[in-house]
Design a protein around this motif. Structure first.
Motif, PDB file in Angstrom:
ATOM      1  N   LEU A  78       0.846  -1.190   0.000  1.00  0.00           N
ATOM      2  CA  LEU A  78       0.000   0.000   0.000  1.00  0.00           C
ATOM      3  C   LEU A  78       0.882   1.240   0.000  1.00  0.00           C
ATOM      4  CD1 LEU A  78      -2.704   1.527   0.264  1.00  0.00           C
ATOM      5  CD2 LEU A  78      -2.446   1.334   2.752  1.00  0.00           C
ATOM      6  N   SER A  79       0.788   2.010  -1.075  1.00  0.00           N
ATOM      7  CA  SER A  79       1.426   3.320  -1.139  1.00  0.00           C
ATOM      8  C   SER A  79       0.309   4.337  -1.290  1.00  0.00           C
ATOM      9  CB  SER A  79       2.383   3.411  -2.339  1.00  0.00           C
ATOM     10  OG  SER A  79       3.461   2.527  -2.187  1.00  0.00           O
ATOM     11  N   ILE A  80       0.238   5.283  -0.377  1.00  0.00           N
ATOM     12  CA  ILE A  80      -0.923   6.175  -0.382  1.00  0.00           C
ATOM     13  C   ILE A  80      -0.503   7.603  -0.086  1.00  0.00           C
ATOM     14  CG2 ILE A  80      -1.452   5.703   2.062  1.00  0.00           C
ATOM     15  CD1 ILE A  80      -4.463   5.913   1.165  1.00  0.00           C
ATOM     16  N   GLN A  81      -1.089   8.515  -0.846  1.00  0.00           N
ATOM     17  CA  GLN A  81      -0.963   9.950  -0.558  1.00  0.00           C
ATOM     18  C   GLN A  81      -2.300  10.415  -0.001  1.00  0.00           C
ATOM     19  OE1 GLN A  81       1.262  13.028  -2.895  1.00  0.00           O
ATOM     20  NE2 GLN A  81      -0.790  13.669  -3.491  1.00  0.00           N
ATOM     21  N   LEU A  82      -2.290  10.864   1.246  1.00  0.00           N
ATOM     22  CA  LEU A  82      -3.516  11.193   1.945  1.00  0.00           C
ATOM     23  C   LEU A  82      -3.925  12.639   1.719  1.00  0.00           C
ATOM     24  CD1 LEU A  82      -2.801   9.382   5.321  1.00  0.00           C
ATOM     25  CD2 LEU A  82      -4.408   8.673   3.553  1.00  0.00           C
ATOM     26  N   THR A  83      -5.231  12.856   1.811  1.00  0.00           N
ATOM     27  CA  THR A  83      -5.799  14.195   1.797  1.00  0.00           C
ATOM     28  C   THR A  83      -6.667  14.338   3.042  1.00  0.00           C
ATOM     29  OG1 THR A  83      -7.724  13.462   0.542  1.00  0.00           O
ATOM     30  CG2 THR A  83      -5.825  14.222  -0.727  1.00  0.00           C
ATOM     31  N   SER A  84      -7.172  15.534   3.285  1.00  0.00           N
ATOM     32  CA  SER A  84      -7.965  15.765   4.494  1.00  0.00           C
ATOM     33  C   SER A  84      -9.238  14.925   4.497  1.00  0.00           C
ATOM     34  CB  SER A  84      -8.321  17.252   4.598  1.00  0.00           C
ATOM     35  OG  SER A  84      -8.987  17.693   3.414  1.00  0.00           O
ATOM     36  N   HIS A  85      -9.842  14.705   3.305  1.00  0.00           N
ATOM     37  CA  HIS A  85     -11.086  13.936   3.266  1.00  0.00           C
ATOM     38  C   HIS A  85     -10.844  12.427   3.228  1.00  0.00           C
ATOM     39  CE1 HIS A  85     -10.036  15.394  -0.845  1.00  0.00           C
ATOM     40  NE2 HIS A  85     -10.148  14.120  -1.130  1.00  0.00           N
ATOM     41  N   LEU A  86      -9.652  11.989   2.821  1.00  0.00           N
ATOM     42  CA  LEU A  86      -9.354  10.554   2.808  1.00  0.00           C
ATOM     43  C   LEU A  86      -8.958  10.039   4.188  1.00  0.00           C
ATOM     44  CD1 LEU A  86      -7.321  10.034  -0.504  1.00  0.00           C
ATOM     45  CD2 LEU A  86      -9.496   8.958   0.106  1.00  0.00           C
TER      46      LEU A  86
END
Length: 528
Positions: free
Chosen positions: A207-215
């Motif tokens: 899992l490679s993830i770039q997060l945002t405020s809504h995620l």
């Protein structure tokens, strides 16, 4: 009566039967009549009437022959079309591809996969493989590994086909998820797609993830991550790290985790690891105290990228008993004083980030580490500011370093030029430098953030100064450009590169993704 041609059967009237031999006077008179409306005399009529009669017969013959030849031509074209189709069919039957075993064909398929940003496209592998022939489709569908990687990037593509993703999930066994969220993109579509993937979290291997405020709220839910072995977490921008993000704690069930990277970048967020884990590689942006706690709890760590952030204003504590890392082989540090706190008896590769504001070079900390650890690392990489004198002293004092590389990751062009100049000065042998300068170096590498084709002649000058096929231990050199495409060398540089290759020196020219992969290896990055 004219006779038929022995090759094609056509009837040909000899030219002399039409254009009878005439004296120059007669020919001139005929030309005069042709150019005027003067009526011909009896003498001219006796000449012209036989010619007209013969040409009339010839035209009649041609009018009869042309349709016959057209019919023959059509017959030949029809025959050729049928024969060509039969020939192509037989060639396909004889194709070596038909005799390739399914397992080897599958191996070829695995090498044809594109970069992860292009996977969800019917024009690319593995999707296109299912439309070539029945056998290729069967092999592609039988290989669950071909369908494992699901990569989305909402910064470049705002919508993704959920039906295609569902089909790919069905065809895969384990899943490698690369989810690149984007703060300014529609939140509902990103959340919906992540929830679709999260239904199968028990099959996530990567899992490679770039997060945002809504995620954030979606990602931080408790999920079954027992199969997860590799993860990378980062945030899109400062606004993405909302106050609700107090820590990264969704990995508590990832008991199979062996690699982890967390790029906080904007503010530090503690990461909660599972009680029992098998970490062998980590990459964190964290205060030094956090790194100390982590390193002490990771007895099996083999590669570490220690990025000290968020406490740079604090003084370093007094070194006590060193932290034992008995299995560590690859190490990257953003601050060379980190080396004062470690013992690494199996260290093989070391990368150090340097900047022009450092009060002192890494030589003292490095010497203490090597002496304390009794290790003999073979590879040293420097990122950023490079001092020729201290680096030369390190390499001369520690001949176990047979590989050396520099990357000029700096947006300042003047700084890039200084780093390049220092690198070339360090390794170029001239009349003013000893002929045995750093004679043990077997591999030299330079990675440029924004260099262009002017680098080639400078780099080649350095290589040629060191290269003596009968004597030199230098075997490999690498020149890398961060740009997506490789700058084109001038013809003279191309000729010099080929001459060095033919004489035995391996020269690699890399750019874009190839360079990123190589530099990530240099700097022990988990990364994308």
């Amino acid at each position: 009566m004219p006779s038929p041609c022995s090759q094609c059967g056509a009837f040909v009237l000899p030219a002399d039967d039409v254009l009878l031999d005439r004296t120059p006077h007669t020919l001139a008179r005929l030309a005069q009549l042709s150019a005027s409306d003067e009526p011909p005399g009896d003498a001219e009529l006796s000449i012209l009437r036989p010619i007209v009669e013969k040409t009339s017969k010839r035209l009649t013959l041609l009018d009869e022959e042309i349709p016959r030849l057209k019919d023959r031509l059509q017959e030949l074209e029809t025959e050729r079309t049928a024969l060509s189709e039969s020939h192509a069919q037989n060639i396909r039957i004889l194709s070596p591809l038909r005799r390739i075993p399914a397992e080897i064909l599958g191996e070829i398929f695995s090498w044809s996969l594109p970069s992860h940003w292009d996977v969800l496209d019917v024009r690319n592998c593995p999707w296109v493989l299912t439309h070539v022939c029945r056998r290729w489709r069967a092999v592609a569908l039988s290989m669950t590994s071909l369908w494992s990687l699901i990569s989305v990037d909402f910064e470049t593509k705002p919508q993704y086909p959920r039906a295609m993703i569902s089909t790919q999930i069905e065809r895969a066994r384990s899943l490698k998820i690369h989810f690149f969220g984007y703060e300014d993109c529609d939140a509902s579509s990103q959340i919906a797609l992540f929830e679709l993937l999260a239904i199968h979290s028990h099959r996530w291997e990567e899992l490679s993830i770039q997060l945002t405020s809504h995620l954030g709220p979606c990602v931080m839910k408790d999920r079954d991550l027992t199969a997860l072995r590799r993860t990378w977490v980062q945030w899109h921008n400062a606004e993405s790290q909302t106050p609700e993000f107090n820590s990264v704690d969704f990995l508590r069930t990832a008991t199979s985790l062996v690699e982890i990277g967390v790029c906080c970048d904007f503010r530090f967020l503690p990461t909660r690891l599972p009680t029992h884990h098998q970490l062998t590689r980590y990459d964190f942006d964290a205060p030094w105290r956090t790194h100390v706690e982590l390193l002490k709890s990771l007895p099996n760590i083999q590669a570490a990228r220690i990025s000290r952030h968020f406490d740079n204003f604090n003084d370093w504590p007094e070194p006590g008993d060193p932290i034992d890392l008995p299995h560590l082989r690859r190490l990257y540090v953003t601050d060379h004083p980190c080396l004062d706190y470690l013992r690494t008896p199996r260290l093989e590769e070391l990368a150090i980030a340097l900047n022009a504001t450092d009060n002192k070079g890494p030589d003292e900390s490095l010497e203490h580490l090597l002496k304390r650890s009794s290790c003999i690392p073979r590879c040293l990489r420097i990122q950023g500011h490079l001092d020729a004198q201290s680096t030369a002293a390190i390499l001369q004092k520690n001949p176990s370093f047979t590989e050396f590389g520099v990357t000029d990751e700096d947006e300042n062009e003047d700084a890039q030029r200084r780093i390049l100049s220092t690198f070339l000065t360090l390794f170029t042998i001239s009349n003013s430098t000893p002929s045995a300068m750093l004679p043990h170096i077997m591999k030299i590498s330079f990675a440029s953030e924004s260099g262009d084709s002017t680098l080639y002649p400078l780099f080649l000058d350095m290589l040629e100064s060191r290269w003596k096929p009968e004597e030199s231990v230098l075997k490999v050199s690498e020149l890398m450009f961060r740009k997506p495409s490789l700058p084109c060398p001038d013809p003279q540089s191309l000729a010099r590169i080929e001459a060095l290759r033919e004489s035995g020196l391996k020269i690699s020219l890399l750019s874009g993704d190839d360079m990123d992969t190589c530099v990530e290896h240099w700097l022990c990055k988990v990364g994308w």
